[in-house]
Motif scaffolding. Structure first.
Motif, PDB file in Angstrom:
ATOM      1  N   ARG A   4       0.844  -1.199   0.000  1.00 45.24           N
ATOM      2  CA  ARG A   4       0.000   0.000   0.000  1.00 45.24           C
ATOM      3  C   ARG A   4       0.873   1.241   0.000  1.00 45.24           C
ATOM      4  N   ALA A   5       0.558   2.171  -0.925  1.00 39.83           N
ATOM      5  CA  ALA A   5       1.385   3.361  -1.091  1.00 39.83           C
ATOM      6  C   ALA A   5       1.122   4.368   0.002  1.00 39.83           C
ATOM      7  N   PRO A   6       2.123   5.245   0.302  1.00 38.88           N
ATOM      8  CA  PRO A   6       1.891   6.325   1.261  1.00 38.88           C
ATOM      9  C   PRO A   6       0.793   7.245   0.786  1.00 38.88           C
ATOM     10  N   ALA A   7       0.088   7.863   1.742  1.00 38.13           N
ATOM     11  CA  ALA A   7      -0.983   8.802   1.396  1.00 38.13           C
ATOM     12  C   ALA A   7      -0.395   9.998   0.680  1.00 38.13           C
ATOM     13  N   PRO A   8      -1.012  10.462  -0.432  1.00 38.70           N
ATOM     14  CA  PRO A   8      -0.486  11.607  -1.158  1.00 38.70           C
ATOM     15  C   PRO A   8      -0.693  12.906  -0.396  1.00 38.70           C
ATOM     16  N   ASN A   9       0.264  13.857  -0.625  1.00 41.15           N
ATOM     17  CA  ASN A   9       0.145  15.221  -0.094  1.00 41.15           C
ATOM     18  C   ASN A   9       0.055  15.270   1.434  1.00 41.15           C
ATOM     19  N   ARG A  10       0.652  14.325   2.132  1.00 38.55           N
ATOM     20  CA  ARG A  10       0.553  14.372   3.585  1.00 38.55           C
ATOM     21  C   ARG A  10       1.909  14.451   4.259  1.00 38.55           C
ATOM     22  N   PRO A  19       2.864   8.033   6.833  1.00 35.96           N
ATOM     23  CA  PRO A  19       1.397   7.914   6.719  1.00 35.96           C
ATOM     24  C   PRO A  19       0.971   7.076   5.517  1.00 35.96           C
ATOM     25  N   LEU A  20      -0.144   6.361   5.680  1.00 35.15           N
ATOM     26  CA  LEU A  20      -0.732   5.558   4.608  1.00 35.15           C
ATOM     27  C   LEU A  20      -2.176   5.973   4.387  1.00 35.15           C
ATOM     28  N   GLU A  21      -2.688   5.658   3.205  1.00 36.11           N
ATOM     29  CA  GLU A  21      -4.107   5.860   2.917  1.00 36.11           C
ATOM     30  C   GLU A  21      -4.935   4.797   3.650  1.00 36.11           C
ATOM     31  N   VAL A  22      -6.152   5.155   4.008  1.00 35.50           N
ATOM     32  CA  VAL A  22      -7.047   4.181   4.644  1.00 35.50           C
ATOM     33  C   VAL A  22      -7.512   3.148   3.617  1.00 35.50           C
ATOM     34  N   PHE A  23      -8.074   2.047   4.123  1.00 35.69           N
ATOM     35  CA  PHE A  23      -8.511   0.949   3.273  1.00 35.69           C
ATOM     36  C   PHE A  23      -9.930   1.203   2.752  1.00 35.69           C
ATOM     37  N   PRO A  24     -10.257   0.695   1.561  1.00 37.12           N
ATOM     38  CA  PRO A  24     -11.665   0.659   1.131  1.00 37.12           C
ATOM     39  C   PRO A  24     -12.459  -0.250   2.080  1.00 37.12           C
ATOM     40  N   GLN A  25     -13.763  -0.027   2.141  1.00 35.74           N
ATOM     41  CA  GLN A  25     -14.603  -0.765   3.086  1.00 35.74           C
ATOM     42  C   GLN A  25     -14.475  -2.276   2.911  1.00 35.74           C
ATOM     43  N   GLY A  71      -9.450   5.401  10.323  1.00 32.29           N
ATOM     44  CA  GLY A  71      -8.465   5.773  11.335  1.00 32.29           C
ATOM     45  C   GLY A  71      -7.238   6.434  10.740  1.00 32.29           C
ATOM     46  N   ARG A  72      -6.192   6.465  11.564  1.00 31.85           N
ATOM     47  CA  ARG A  72      -4.916   7.067  11.162  1.00 31.85           C
ATOM     48  C   ARG A  72      -3.906   5.939  11.001  1.00 31.85           C
ATOM     49  N   LEU A  73      -3.481   5.706   9.746  1.00 37.27           N
ATOM     50  CA  LEU A  73      -2.595   4.595   9.419  1.00 37.27           C
ATOM     51  C   LEU A  73      -1.193   5.105   9.105  1.00 37.27           C
ATOM     52  N   ALA A  74      -0.195   4.312   9.527  1.00 39.31           N
ATOM     53  CA  ALA A  74       1.190   4.666   9.229  1.00 39.31           C
ATOM     54  C   ALA A  74       2.017   3.390   9.220  1.00 39.31           C
ATOM     55  N   ARG A  75       3.109   3.420   8.453  1.00 40.73           N
ATOM     56  CA  ARG A  75       3.993   2.278   8.340  1.00 40.73           C
ATOM     57  C   ARG A  75       5.404   2.674   8.765  1.00 40.73           C
ATOM     58  N   ALA A  77       9.726   1.564   9.064  1.00 40.29           N
ATOM     59  CA  ALA A  77      10.714   1.095   8.099  1.00 40.29           C
ATOM     60  C   ALA A  77      10.695  -0.417   7.925  1.00 40.29           C
ATOM     61  N   SER A  78      10.246  -1.153   8.921  1.00 37.52           N
ATOM     62  CA  SER A  78      10.218  -2.613   8.829  1.00 37.52           C
ATOM     63  C   SER A  78       8.973  -3.137   8.125  1.00 37.52           C
ATOM     64  N   GLY A  79       8.013  -2.264   7.834  1.00 37.93           N
ATOM     65  CA  GLY A  79       6.789  -2.679   7.171  1.00 37.93           C
ATOM     66  C   GLY A  79       5.615  -2.868   8.104  1.00 37.93           C
ATOM     67  N   ILE A  80       5.829  -2.746   9.408  1.00 33.57           N
ATOM     68  CA  ILE A  80       4.732  -2.877  10.365  1.00 33.57           C
ATOM     69  C   ILE A  80       3.825  -1.653  10.257  1.00 33.57           C
ATOM     70  N   VAL A  81       2.519  -1.889  10.278  1.00 34.07           N
ATOM     71  CA  VAL A  81       1.539  -0.807  10.150  1.00 34.07           C
ATOM     72  C   VAL A  81       0.897  -0.539  11.506  1.00 34.07           C
ATOM     73  N   ARG A  82       0.784   0.737  11.827  1.00 31.40           N
ATOM     74  CA  ARG A  82       0.080   1.158  13.040  1.00 31.40           C
ATOM     75  C   ARG A  82      -1.279   1.717  12.632  1.00 31.40           C
ATOM     76  N   ALA A  83      -2.328   1.124  13.174  1.00 35.23           N
ATOM     77  CA  ALA A  83      -3.699   1.584  12.906  1.00 35.23           C
ATOM     78  C   ALA A  83      -4.244   2.205  14.183  1.00 35.23           C
ATOM     79  N   ARG A  84      -4.470   3.520  14.153  1.00 39.10           N
ATOM     80  CA  ARG A  84      -4.936   4.244  15.336  1.00 39.10           C
ATOM     81  C   ARG A  84      -6.375   4.691  15.121  1.00 39.10           C
ATOM     82  N   SER A  85      -7.072   4.892  16.239  1.00 38.95           N
ATOM     83  CA  SER A  85      -8.465   5.331  16.175  1.00 38.95           C
ATOM     84  C   SER A  85      -8.552   6.719  15.553  1.00 38.95           C
TER      85      SER A  85
END
Length: 317
Positions: A4-10, A19-25, A71-75, A77-85
């Protein structure tokens, strides 16, 4: 999914998280349904909120589904993603660590109070708000792009008008120039004996004045017809013009007190005794001499007595 690509313009968040883009439903629902909750994450959740194993897994899946969508997603350097409320759920963040490649919930952290103890904005409302924000951002980007395009078009139109004005001004200047009434040499280059010569190959520019004054007087330097047909030579027969031009060149180049040399990136200019002569940057060709000027009905004229004859020169055979 793990690409998943980083969120644009952020831009990057502070520290190591990108930062990452959120997932489709549908994608978020599928991930939450099939994800494996590790024992470590399950125990962290159970200890934090005092619930059973089954309840912990069920609530984790619901929260992961919600956070992946709004939520607020971020990755890192190791590829682990943090999904926050999302911020709509309150300032205190609930957070999961996810491995998208292996589809595992690796860890959990919370402010202490269970997320399910409070009322929250429905997920459908948050998705709608997110969609509205994206639509507004897209419209704003479209307006910005349209504004930039309009600016570019105005700039292009302005430049075209300026070029057209320059062309018209050049045409007016050309119309104001006197029509030559003296004999003219055909367009091209001529050697110092008056014979047609090929255009010299471009050489290395010369930037030292002493060397310019030496090279400019060498026999290989050629003369362009623009210089030989100058109104300065209007009373000089065509067969004598190369000799006349060399007299002017030699006298001004030989004596710095008589001729001034100016060096630019595109030409070398020699001035003195009402003469303005231009050379190519490598000093291999004389390009112009006193080109016609509008409004000057009596330009300077070559007179033999003012330009002494040059001693006999030896041309290469």
């Amino acid at each position: 999914m793990n690409n998943r690509a980083p969120a644009p313009n952020r831009g990057s968040s502070p520290g190591r998280w990108q930062p990452l883009e959120v997932f489709p439903q549908q994608e978020a629902e599928e991930f939450a349904r099939t994800v494996t909750v590790t024992r470590h994450a399950q125990r962290e959740y159970m200890v934090a909120h005092t619930v059973s194993e089954a309840t912990a897994v069920a609530e984790i899946r619901r929260l992961v589904e919600r956070f992946l969508q709004v939520g607020r997603l971020a990755r890192d350097a190791s590829g682990i993603v943090r999904a926050r409320s999302p911020r709509a759920d309150g300032d205190a963040a609930y957070s999961f660590l996810l491995d998208l490649a292996t589809r595992h919930v690796l860890g959990y952290s919370s402010p202490g109070r269970s997320w399910f103890d409070d009322a929250h904005v429905p997920l459908s409302d948050l998705r709608r708000d997110l969609s509205d924000r994206r639509r507004r951002a897209q419209e704003q980007e479209q307006r910005r792009a349209a504004k930039e395009l309009a600016q570019q078009q105005r700039q292009a139109a302005h430049e075209e008008r300026m070029h057209e004005q320059a062309r018209e001004a050049a045409a007016r200047r050309a119309a104001a120039l006197p029509t030559p009434t003296w004999p003219l040499l055909p367009d091209g280059y001529y050697d110092q004996r008056g014979n047609p010569a090929p255009e010299p190959a471009r050489g290395r520019p010369i930037t030292d004045e002493v060397r310019i004054r030496h090279v400019a007087r060498l026999p290989f330097v050629v003369f362009h017809s623009d210089a030989l047909n100058s109104p300065f030579f209007r009373e000089v027969p065509v067969e004598q013009r190369c000799d006349a031009l060399y007299r002017v060149l030699d006298r001004l180049m030989r004596a710095p007190t008589r001729g001034t040399v100016t060096i630019d990136s595109d030409a070398i200019t020699l001035t003195g005794k009402k003469v303005v002569m231009t050379f190519s940057p490598d000093c291999a060709a004389v390009r112009t001499l006193n080109p016609p000027m509008p409004g000057k009905k009596q330009p300077p004229m070559f007179r033999t007595k003012d330009w002494p004859k040059v001693p006999e020169r030896h041309f290469p055979t």
